[in-house]
Write a protein that holds these residues in place. Structure first.
Motif, PDB file in Angstrom:
ATOM      1  N   GLN A  84      12.059  13.780  -1.261  1.00 36.55           N
ATOM      2  CA  GLN A  84      12.908  13.860   0.164  1.00 36.55           C
ATOM      3  C   GLN A  84      12.941  12.265   0.670  1.00 36.55           C
ATOM      4  N   ILE A  85      14.268  11.946   1.127  1.00 40.66           N
ATOM      5  CA  ILE A  85      14.236  10.677   1.724  1.00 40.66           C
ATOM      6  C   ILE A  85      13.922  10.789   3.231  1.00 40.66           C
ATOM      7  N   ALA A  86      12.719   9.845   3.523  1.00 43.79           N
ATOM      8  CA  ALA A  86      12.246  10.216   5.032  1.00 43.79           C
ATOM      9  C   ALA A  86      12.294   8.830   5.520  1.00 43.79           C
ATOM     10  N   GLN A  87      12.074   8.785   6.829  1.00 41.14           N
ATOM     11  CA  GLN A  87      11.658   7.375   7.299  1.00 41.14           C
ATOM     12  C   GLN A  87      10.219   7.516   7.773  1.00 41.14           C
ATOM     13  N   VAL A  88       9.420   6.248   7.245  1.00 39.60           N
ATOM     14  CA  VAL A  88       8.212   5.924   7.353  1.00 39.60           C
ATOM     15  C   VAL A  88       7.640   4.962   8.241  1.00 39.60           C
ATOM     16  N   THR A  89       6.946   5.194   9.317  1.00 40.65           N
ATOM     17  CA  THR A  89       6.567   4.493  10.273  1.00 40.65           C
ATOM     18  C   THR A  89       5.220   3.592  10.340  1.00 40.65           C
ATOM     19  N   PHE A  90       5.197   2.351  10.461  1.00 42.93           N
ATOM     20  CA  PHE A  90       3.989   1.769  10.400  1.00 42.93           C
ATOM     21  C   PHE A  90       3.895   1.219  11.756  1.00 42.93           C
ATOM     22  N   GLN A  91       2.648   1.340  12.376  1.00 43.20           N
ATOM     23  CA  GLN A  91       2.515   0.788  13.733  1.00 43.20           C
ATOM     24  C   GLN A  91       1.170   0.348  13.931  1.00 43.20           C
ATOM     25  N   ARG A  92       0.981  -0.843  14.376  1.00 50.03           N
ATOM     26  CA  ARG A  92      -0.468  -1.531  14.541  1.00 50.03           C
ATOM     27  C   ARG A  92      -0.063  -2.473  16.040  1.00 50.03           C
ATOM     28  N   GLY A  93      -0.497  -1.880  17.200  1.00 49.38           N
ATOM     29  CA  GLY A  93      -0.173  -2.831  18.392  1.00 49.38           C
ATOM     30  C   GLY A  93       1.036  -2.809  18.703  1.00 49.38           C
ATOM     31  N   PRO A  94       1.552  -3.779  18.979  1.00 46.68           N
ATOM     32  CA  PRO A  94       2.881  -3.884  19.499  1.00 46.68           C
ATOM     33  C   PRO A  94       3.983  -3.765  18.318  1.00 46.68           C
ATOM     34  N   GLY A 110      -0.696  17.128   8.611  1.00 48.76           N
ATOM     35  CA  GLY A 110      -2.173  16.605   8.709  1.00 48.76           C
ATOM     36  C   GLY A 110      -2.565  16.071   7.030  1.00 48.76           C
ATOM     37  N   ASP A 111      -1.557  16.518   6.067  1.00 49.87           N
ATOM     38  CA  ASP A 111      -1.626  16.003   4.609  1.00 49.87           C
ATOM     39  C   ASP A 111      -1.455  14.670   4.452  1.00 49.87           C
ATOM     40  N   VAL A 112      -2.162  13.922   3.726  1.00 50.33           N
ATOM     41  CA  VAL A 112      -1.842  12.729   3.106  1.00 50.33           C
ATOM     42  C   VAL A 112      -1.031  12.749   1.803  1.00 50.33           C
ATOM     43  N   ILE A 113       0.018  12.171   1.771  1.00 47.85           N
ATOM     44  CA  ILE A 113       0.899  12.286   0.603  1.00 47.85           C
ATOM     45  C   ILE A 113       1.389  10.550   0.114  1.00 47.85           C
ATOM     46  N   ARG A 114       1.875  10.344  -0.925  1.00 46.64           N
ATOM     47  CA  ARG A 114       2.106   9.159  -1.312  1.00 46.64           C
ATOM     48  C   ARG A 114       3.962   8.983  -1.383  1.00 46.64           C
ATOM     49  N   VAL A 115       4.373   7.886  -0.913  1.00 46.33           N
ATOM     50  CA  VAL A 115       5.830   7.787  -0.974  1.00 46.33           C
ATOM     51  C   VAL A 115       6.058   6.436  -1.491  1.00 46.33           C
ATOM     52  N   MET A 116       7.312   6.285  -1.781  1.00 44.30           N
ATOM     53  CA  MET A 116       7.820   5.175  -2.494  1.00 44.30           C
ATOM     54  C   MET A 116       8.813   4.552  -1.520  1.00 44.30           C
ATOM     55  N   THR A 123       4.450   1.999  -3.740  1.00 42.93           N
ATOM     56  CA  THR A 123       3.912   3.402  -3.337  1.00 42.93           C
ATOM     57  C   THR A 123       2.830   3.065  -2.145  1.00 42.93           C
ATOM     58  N   ILE A 124       2.811   3.835  -1.151  1.00 41.18           N
ATOM     59  CA  ILE A 124       1.725   3.808   0.077  1.00 41.18           C
ATOM     60  C   ILE A 124       1.453   5.117   0.374  1.00 41.18           C
ATOM     61  N   SER A 125       0.354   5.248   0.871  1.00 35.26           N
ATOM     62  CA  SER A 125      -0.135   6.624   1.520  1.00 35.26           C
ATOM     63  C   SER A 125       0.472   6.636   2.988  1.00 35.26           C
ATOM     64  N   VAL A 126       0.806   7.925   3.031  1.00 31.87           N
ATOM     65  CA  VAL A 126       1.161   8.058   4.763  1.00 31.87           C
ATOM     66  C   VAL A 126       0.770   9.638   4.890  1.00 31.87           C
ATOM     67  N   THR A 127       0.545   9.810   6.384  1.00 36.03           N
ATOM     68  CA  THR A 127       0.059  11.233   7.102  1.00 36.03           C
ATOM     69  C   THR A 127       1.352  11.743   7.545  1.00 36.03           C
ATOM     70  N   VAL A 128       1.458  13.006   7.030  1.00 35.93           N
ATOM     71  CA  VAL A 128       2.493  13.953   7.523  1.00 35.93           C
ATOM     72  C   VAL A 128       2.173  14.314   9.206  1.00 35.93           C
ATOM     73  N   GLN A 129       2.918  14.115  10.054  1.00 33.93           N
ATOM     74  CA  GLN A 129       2.722  14.534  11.561  1.00 33.93           C
ATOM     75  C   GLN A 129       3.381  16.017  11.623  1.00 33.93           C
ATOM     76  N   ALA A 130       2.837  16.307  12.646  1.00 37.34           N
ATOM     77  CA  ALA A 130       3.145  17.894  13.178  1.00 37.34           C
ATOM     78  C   ALA A 130       4.614  18.096  13.406  1.00 37.34           C
ATOM     79  N   ASP A 131       5.345  17.046  13.708  1.00 37.77           N
ATOM     80  CA  ASP A 131       6.737  17.215  13.928  1.00 37.77           C
ATOM     81  C   ASP A 131       7.606  16.939  12.629  1.00 37.77           C
ATOM     82  N   GLY A 132       6.665  16.555  11.489  1.00 35.56           N
ATOM     83  CA  GLY A 132       7.739  16.239  10.293  1.00 35.56           C
ATOM     84  C   GLY A 132       7.867  14.654   9.803  1.00 35.56           C
TER      85      GLY A 132
END
Length: 138
Positions: A84-94, A110-116, A123-132
């Motif tokens: 699936q093509i999805a948006q990944v958010t990285f946030q640290r402070g502002p 809550g799962d940790v999955i790999r995305v490209m 490839t990086i690891s991301v956490t799936v949030q409750a809202d998808g």
């Protein structure tokens, strides 16, 4: 005396039966269980007895009509599908960075999955949030 009680318990199926949940219809793998999919039946096999333990979960394998519902046959519903093509958010402070990525596996909340990352091909690891949504790990 113990032998007689044990023999009676083994020979009399009515002593060992209990009301458990069974599939009201054949549930293919990946089906999210609803109240209409369940029925209470008297059975001597083990299974769930409370509908709230099954409703909202997803079947791991096909569960045929009349088969008892066991906890091992269910899992949290998958919010993210493989490829699936999805948006990944990285946030640290502002600082907030949003990038598009291709998921490399299925994922539930809550799962940790790999995305490209589609731009850098890394490839990086991301956490799936409750809202998808997907949140990059720091």
């Amino acid at each position: 005396m113990r032998g007689l009680i044990l023999t009676l318990a083994l020979l009399s199926p009515s002593l060992a039966t209990a009301e458990i949940l069974a599939a009201a219809r054949t549930l293919p793998a990946g089906t999210v269980v609803t109240a209409a999919d369940l029925q209470l039946t008297a059975n001597d096999r083990r299974g769930l007895s409370d509908p709230s333990e099954a409703i909202g979960l997803q079947t791991r394998i096909t569960i045929y009509e009349g088969r008892p519902i066991q906890a091992s046959l269910l899992q949290a519903p998958k919010l993210i599908a493989r490829n699936q093509i999805a948006q990944v958010t990285f946030q640290r402070g502002p600082l907030r960075i949003v990038a598009e990525a291709r998921t490399l596996s299925d994922g539930a909340a809550g799962d940790v999955i790999r995305v490209m990352n589609l731009e850098s091909r890394s490839t990086i690891s991301v956490t799936v949030q409750a809202d998808g949504s997907l949140l990059a790990l720091n």
